[in-house]
Design an enzyme around this catalytic site. Structure first.
Site, short mmCIF file in Angstrom:
data_model
loop_
_atom_site.label_atom_id
_atom_site.label_comp_id
_atom_site.label_asym_id
_atom_site.label_seq_id
_atom_site.Cartn_x
_atom_site.Cartn_y
_atom_site.Cartn_z
CB SER A 38 -0.94 -0.06 1.21
OG SER A 38 -1.98 0.99 1.12
CG ASN A 39 0.95 4.10 -2.43
OD1 ASN A 39 1.59 2.90 -2.49
ND2 ASN A 39 1.06 4.84 -3.45
CG HIS A 40 3.10 6.25 4.29
ND1 HIS A 40 2.66 5.46 5.46
CD2 HIS A 40 4.24 5.60 4.03
CE1 HIS A 40 3.74 5.01 5.83
NE2 HIS A 40 4.84 5.03 4.82
CB SER A 41 -2.85 8.18 1.15
OG SER A 41 -4.07 8.94 1.01
CB VAL B 34 5.09 7.36 -1.05
CG1 VAL B 34 5.60 8.90 -1.03
CG2 VAL B 34 5.58 6.69 -2.38
#
Lengths: 231, 231
Positions: A38-41, B34
């Site tokens: 996943s991606n940081h958000s 990220v």
């Protein structure tokens, strides 16, 4: 007081009658039933934009990856998990949208194969082969009756350079650039500072709360949208 | 009413004076600033166990990966991100703990190298080399003055078989097995059903709310702990 009221009414109608499509949050790309990439958000920026657009009179659809956030009042929310899910949800609604804001941190790559059962630990090293996900915003901007298409560039170096490159390469109408290497803004933070870029120029929006920034961005985008579309 | 009260007092003191160390949630293994690899885990089961142990009179330390959950009253919480962070936080507290429950969904593998800047998309395919993370629960059970060591086995097939294997291989005192392929339990669900296994036998705990299940598990574990330790 009358002047204030009419100004407030004017502002609340900046996107009256407009259909706005926004993506928010990360995507999750399954490795097996328990593991994913996943991606940081946090999704906060996209949810704030959805709220701001709804406040400005737009009919808003928010395509959200897995986040822990309440749906803003009056916003239609579609929950998705993977980039492919998000692509399908967005492209099904592109033609009917006037403004698209791609705020999600979409995973560029997904595992080439998803293993149906939990992978058991075996070796000291493991190799994961990743393949490219479909490029959602490029597909939107390349669609026949394209909406006004706005992207985000979350970068850690040469932020403006990458943002300008992305604006041109993906044929966007505008891009919102932010430097995610700066502490206290972006990702899981409640604050953000960005630069709004178009082919014609750039405008810096200084550090402020994400909702305040979202309101300011929607105001700017509404002006761009209205100046672009003579109707 | 007197009987009820004394029973409640007895139950609330099952872990009086005990020091309990619990891990909860997923870990995140950075690919770049990220992107990351993670495991599905809401942290609910571990947080419920922490609350149940505190309610039973224990002094509880909860080492939590990134989750969106409030800290249970009276529980000391240590937030970590990666498996290595969790390993360090746990091993620093193992010797002073009477009971360890490893409830976190720790990532088995992490990227071999963490890239300092956001990786730019280039090729259609990308290969990610992963290396094994330290095995937290094996390190706990191998430590000199080991606590009563309890693990979890979240499996998608042959759940009991894998759980028994893990119990022996990692030299655990007990293991809590659950089948995460069953809809409505495990992961992000509010319900769960498990089987508690020791070298001496197994006990099924039927489907119930996670807090209720946590209370039942803490009661069972307290009995095992008290029957193991003659003091």
């Amino acid at each position: 007081e009358l002047a204030d009221l009419s100004e407030a009414q004017f502002e609340s109608r900046l996107l009256d009658g407009m259909r706005v499509l926004i993506t928010a949050g990360p995507t999750r790309e399954a490795i097996d039933p328990v593991r994913y990439i996943s991606n940081h958000s946090s999704g906060k920026m996209g949810f704030s934009l959805a709220r701001a657009a709804a406040d400005a009179g737009a009919s808003v659809t928010l395509v959200a990856g897995p986040v822990n956030l309440p749906t803003p009042a009056g916003v239609e929310r579609i929950d998705v998990v993977s980039a492919q899910d998000m692509y399908d949800a967005v492209l099904a609604r592109t033609a009917e949208s006037d403004l698209f804001i791609g705020c999600a941190a979409v995973a560029d790559y997904r595992p080439a194969t998803v293993v149906e059962q939990k992978i058991k630990k075996q070796n000291d090293e493991m190799t994961l082969t990743l393949v490219r996900n479909p490029d959602i915003i490029s597909a939107v901007s390349a669609s026949e009756s394209r909406p006004f298409t706005v992207g985000f560039a979350a970068e850690t170096q040469d932020v403006l350079g990458y943002a300008k490159g992305k604006l041109e390469r993906k044929k966007l109408d505008a891009i919102i650039a932010n430097d995610v290497s700066v502490a206290g803004i972006g990702f899981n933070s409640d604050q953000n500072e960005v630069i709004l870029l178009t082919a014609r120029g750039e405008q810096a929006l200084p550090r402020m709360g994400k909702q305040q920034l979202a309101d300011a961005l929607i105001e700017q985008l509404a002006q761009l949208l209205n100046s672009t579309d003579p109707a």
